[in-house]
Write a protein that holds these residues in place. Structure first.
Motif, PDB file in Angstrom:
ATOM      1  N   GLU A  14      71.422  47.693  90.057  1.00 56.92           N
ATOM      2  CA  GLU A  14      70.982  49.231  88.815  1.00 56.92           C
ATOM      3  C   GLU A  14      71.440  48.564  88.191  1.00 56.92           C
ATOM      4  N   ASP A  15      72.651  48.119  87.673  1.00 56.06           N
ATOM      5  CA  ASP A  15      73.185  47.919  86.314  1.00 56.06           C
ATOM      6  C   ASP A  15      72.528  47.133  85.990  1.00 56.06           C
ATOM      7  N   VAL A  16      72.376  45.716  86.736  1.00 56.91           N
ATOM      8  CA  VAL A  16      71.776  45.074  86.081  1.00 56.91           C
ATOM      9  C   VAL A  16      70.321  45.247  85.503  1.00 56.91           C
ATOM     10  N   ALA A  17      69.305  45.879  86.377  1.00 55.13           N
ATOM     11  CA  ALA A  17      68.434  46.415  85.642  1.00 55.13           C
ATOM     12  C   ALA A  17      68.184  47.269  83.791  1.00 55.13           C
ATOM     13  N   ARG A  18      69.356  47.937  84.067  1.00 49.15           N
ATOM     14  CA  ARG A  18      69.623  48.483  82.721  1.00 49.15           C
ATOM     15  C   ARG A  18      69.407  46.653  81.723  1.00 49.15           C
ATOM     16  N   LEU A  19      69.696  45.962  81.883  1.00 46.80           N
ATOM     17  CA  LEU A  19      70.352  44.804  80.498  1.00 46.80           C
ATOM     18  C   LEU A  19      68.555  44.622  79.948  1.00 46.80           C
ATOM     19  N   VAL A  20      69.356  44.039  79.099  1.00 42.66           N
ATOM     20  CA  VAL A  20      67.791  43.624  77.823  1.00 42.66           C
ATOM     21  C   VAL A  20      68.208  41.873  78.176  1.00 42.66           C
ATOM     22  N   VAL A  21      66.950  41.834  78.641  1.00 46.49           N
ATOM     23  CA  VAL A  21      66.723  40.078  79.281  1.00 46.49           C
ATOM     24  C   VAL A  21      66.884  39.342  78.115  1.00 46.49           C
ATOM     25  N   PRO A  22      67.832  37.932  78.095  1.00 46.37           N
ATOM     26  CA  PRO A  22      67.532  37.264  76.741  1.00 46.37           C
ATOM     27  C   PRO A  22      66.297  36.527  76.333  1.00 46.37           C
ATOM     28  N   ALA A  23      66.784  35.709  75.354  1.00 45.72           N
ATOM     29  CA  ALA A  23      65.110  35.838  74.472  1.00 45.72           C
ATOM     30  C   ALA A  23      65.454  33.594  74.768  1.00 45.72           C
ATOM     31  N   LEU A  24      64.312  33.042  74.393  1.00 47.59           N
ATOM     32  CA  LEU A  24      63.916  31.856  74.671  1.00 47.59           C
ATOM     33  C   LEU A  24      64.583  30.871  73.002  1.00 47.59           C
ATOM     34  N   VAL A  25      64.817  29.879  73.488  1.00 48.88           N
ATOM     35  CA  VAL A  25      65.223  29.107  72.145  1.00 48.88           C
ATOM     36  C   VAL A  25      64.458  29.361  70.942  1.00 48.88           C
ATOM     37  N   ALA A  26      64.576  29.648  69.926  1.00 51.02           N
ATOM     38  CA  ALA A  26      62.813  28.668  68.778  1.00 51.02           C
ATOM     39  C   ALA A  26      62.361  28.018  69.102  1.00 51.02           C
ATOM     40  N   GLY A  27      61.240  27.645  69.036  1.00 49.04           N
ATOM     41  CA  GLY A  27      60.597  26.395  68.951  1.00 49.04           C
ATOM     42  C   GLY A  27      60.460  25.552  70.728  1.00 49.04           C
ATOM     43  N   THR A  28      60.969  26.967  71.624  1.00 48.23           N
ATOM     44  CA  THR A  28      60.999  25.899  72.711  1.00 48.23           C
ATOM     45  C   THR A  28      59.248  26.339  73.372  1.00 48.23           C
ATOM     46  N   GLU A  29      58.969  25.800  73.982  1.00 46.66           N
ATOM     47  CA  GLU A  29      57.442  26.068  73.816  1.00 46.66           C
ATOM     48  C   GLU A  29      57.274  25.833  75.475  1.00 46.66           C
ATOM     49  N   LEU A  30      55.856  26.809  75.762  1.00 49.04           N
ATOM     50  CA  LEU A  30      55.559  26.846  77.459  1.00 49.04           C
ATOM     51  C   LEU A  30      54.412  26.042  77.461  1.00 49.04           C
ATOM     52  N   ILE A  31      54.363  24.831  77.778  1.00 50.65           N
ATOM     53  CA  ILE A  31      52.632  24.148  78.084  1.00 50.65           C
ATOM     54  C   ILE A  31      52.780  24.498  78.867  1.00 50.65           C
ATOM     55  N   GLY A  32      53.139  24.860  80.207  1.00 50.03           N
ATOM     56  CA  GLY A  32      51.606  25.188  81.208  1.00 50.03           C
ATOM     57  C   GLY A  32      52.045  24.665  82.589  1.00 50.03           C
ATOM     58  N   ARG A  33      51.232  24.182  83.599  1.00 52.48           N
ATOM     59  CA  ARG A  33      50.651  23.109  84.467  1.00 52.48           C
ATOM     60  C   ARG A  33      50.711  22.046  84.587  1.00 52.48           C
ATOM     61  N   TYR A  34      51.408  21.327  85.402  1.00 51.07           N
ATOM     62  CA  TYR A  34      51.093  19.453  85.259  1.00 51.07           C
ATOM     63  C   TYR A  34      50.721  19.252  85.380  1.00 51.07           C
ATOM     64  N   GLN A  35      49.213  18.073  84.666  1.00 52.06           N
ATOM     65  CA  GLN A  35      48.057  18.483  85.484  1.00 52.06           C
ATOM     66  C   GLN A  35      47.689  16.831  86.527  1.00 52.06           C
ATOM     67  N   LEU A 107      67.680  28.627  76.690  1.00 50.99           N
ATOM     68  CA  LEU A 107      68.497  29.925  76.512  1.00 50.99           C
ATOM     69  C   LEU A 107      69.105  30.681  74.561  1.00 50.99           C
ATOM     70  N   VAL A 108      68.568  31.599  73.930  1.00 51.30           N
ATOM     71  CA  VAL A 108      69.573  31.365  72.934  1.00 51.30           C
ATOM     72  C   VAL A 108      71.486  31.761  73.824  1.00 51.30           C
ATOM     73  N   ALA A 109      72.369  31.723  73.236  1.00 51.82           N
ATOM     74  CA  ALA A 109      73.762  32.142  73.198  1.00 51.82           C
ATOM     75  C   ALA A 109      74.338  32.871  73.809  1.00 51.82           C
ATOM     76  N   GLU A 110      74.944  33.277  74.656  1.00 53.80           N
ATOM     77  CA  GLU A 110      75.504  34.313  74.538  1.00 53.80           C
ATOM     78  C   GLU A 110      75.862  35.194  73.498  1.00 53.80           C
ATOM     79  N   SER A 111      76.739  34.020  73.235  1.00 54.09           N
ATOM     80  CA  SER A 111      77.598  35.181  71.510  1.00 54.09           C
ATOM     81  C   SER A 111      76.783  35.165  70.312  1.00 54.09           C
TER      82      SER A 111
END
Length: 439
Positions: A14-35, A107-111
């Motif tokens: 429950e404690d974790v559920a209320r936390l905000v998720v981190p963000a990806l580092v700017a410029g990280t690219e999600l390419i997709g499935r390996y063909q 992921l961006v640093a926790e700091s």
């Protein structure tokens, strides 16, 4: 990954559920499935800001795609449960984020939101290029790739290959063997021409790398920097085409073969210049480059042939599979998980590759250890002779002969220095593995 059936304690979840998720580092690219993957379950690809391409499972990829720095873990878990088709809790999502994705350096640093986590260093891969220095930055490489990209238009490729076959036949009809021997004798009589041959081979090597980056761009990927490093026993040029993993199997194979294709173009130019000038040393350069081109197809070390085989079977790094394959071949041992995850035909191909490569590498290493006590004194004596020759050439003011002498000394020392470096790296890697297994 969290084992099936695991549940976090209710209060902690429950404690974790209320936390905000981190963000990806700017410029990280999600390419997709390996063909064209050789895995039973194809991995998904993510490109880090440093250009490194990572392989993730489907679930980890879905988690990464949902990290926007705004929604809570409860909201992300609810969306993932629907998309994944199985229930996943906020605590499980948090575990994957902190113990998998954060360690991957995306992921961006926790700091703070403006700072990125330190990028983890890659593994020290077996027989990889060492001491790399980037000489041509990515934005310049993009221009080079754009200029040569039209050469991969299919009609142009067919025309080049037909012209190359015709040119080779012309050289043979014109008595190429006799002229090649004449060129070799001229190199002995006029050693300064060795510098011309070396210069042609260096330029051809640079052109070879242009072929890789142009093919990479032609397929729709983004090539990176070009430079030089030390591979096994010799200086080697390299081009960064990691982004070609986003392409289909055909696009990756085009990138692999792009260097060989540009070798063909370079040899066409050599033959054309020879036809006009009749310079015998050009034939020596031509034959040397032909041998180098054939050598590129050897799949037992990290040359073009190795990457061609890797992309044919759809497994990015074959040397990473060598240990698991060997352990799986032991009597009474079940297949290693990294072997079981491969398609059956891919498993057989990689096993055959391992069976052939191990004796090949062992042959060179054992041969070096056996011959070293007999050959090294001869090499040392030859170095002394060449050193005296360089001194005499400098005293006589013959700069070309002095440079050739230094080049010969360099070529004498390079193989032995290189194989010593290879043995050192193998020993260090083995020592680390032993310490890790004991721990």
């Amino acid at each position: 990954m969290v084992a099936e059936g695991h549940r976090s304690e209710p209060a902690a979840d429950e404690d974790v559920a209320r936390l905000v998720v981190p963000a990806l580092v700017a410029g990280t690219e999600l390419i997709g499935r390996y063909q064209g993957s050789g895995h039973r379950e194809p991995p998904y690809l993510v490109r880090r800001v440093d250009g490194q391409v990572l392989q993730l499972s489907h679930l980890l990829y879905l988690v990464a795609a949902g990290l926007d720095g705004q929604r809570t873990y409860a909201q992300l878990a609810a969306g993932l449960s629907t998309e994944w088709g199985r229930e996943i809790t906020a605590g499980q999502v948090s575990y994957l984020v902190e113990n998998r994705l954060r360690r991957a350096g995306i992921l961006v640093a926790e700091s703070g939101p403006d700072r990125s986590a330190p990028l983890p260093k890659g593994r020290d891969r077996l027989l990889a290029l060492k001491f790399r220095i980037a000489l041509v930055p990515e934005h310049v490489v993009a221009v080079i790739a754009r200029i040569f990209q039209p050469l991969f238009w299919p009609p142009v490729v067919v025309l080049v290959l037909v012209a190359f076959v015709a040119a080779e036949i012309w050289v043979a009809v014109q008595g190429g063997v006799a002229q090649l021997l004449a060129g070799a004798r001229e190199l002995v009589d006029r050693p300064e021409q060795i510098l011309l041959v070396v210069g042609v081979l260096v330029l051809s090597g640079m052109f070879h790398e242009c072929g890789h980056v142009a093919a990479c761009r032609y397929g729709g990927a983004r090539p990176g920097a070009m430079g030089v490093g030390i591979y096994l026993v010799w200086p080697a040029m390299y081009s960064t085409v990691t982004d070609s993993y986003r392409l289909s199997r055909g696009g990756r194979l085009r990138t692999d073969l792009g260097g060989v294709y540009f070798n063909v173009l370079a040899m066409l130019v050599m033959i054309a210049v020879f036809a006009v000038t009749g310079l015998p040393w050009l034939l020596v350069s031509l034959v040397a480059w032909q041998v180098s081109t054939v050598w590129q197809f050897v799949p037992s070390i990290r040359l073009d042939g190795y990457y061609i085989l890797s992309d044919l079977v759809g497994v990015p790094d074959l040397f990473d599979r060598m240990g698991p394959v060997l352990r799986s071949m032991l009597p009474g041992r079940s297949p290693h998980p990294r072997v079981r995850e491969l398609k059956p035909w891919v498993r057989w191909v990689i096993t055959a590759w391992v069976v052939l490569v191990i004796p090949c590498l062992a042959y060179w290493i054992i041969g070096f250890l056996v011959l070293a006590p007999y050959v090294l004194p001869v090499v040392w004596q030859a170095l002394g002779t060449h050193w005296d020759g360089v001194g005499s050439a400098v005293g006589a003011g013959d700069a070309a002969a002095a440079v050739v002498g230094v080049l010969r000394m360099f070529l004498l020392v390079l193989p032995w220095a290189g194989i010593t470096l290879v043995l050192y790296n193998l020993g260090r890697s083995l020592t680390r593995r032993i310490r890790r297994s004991r721990a």
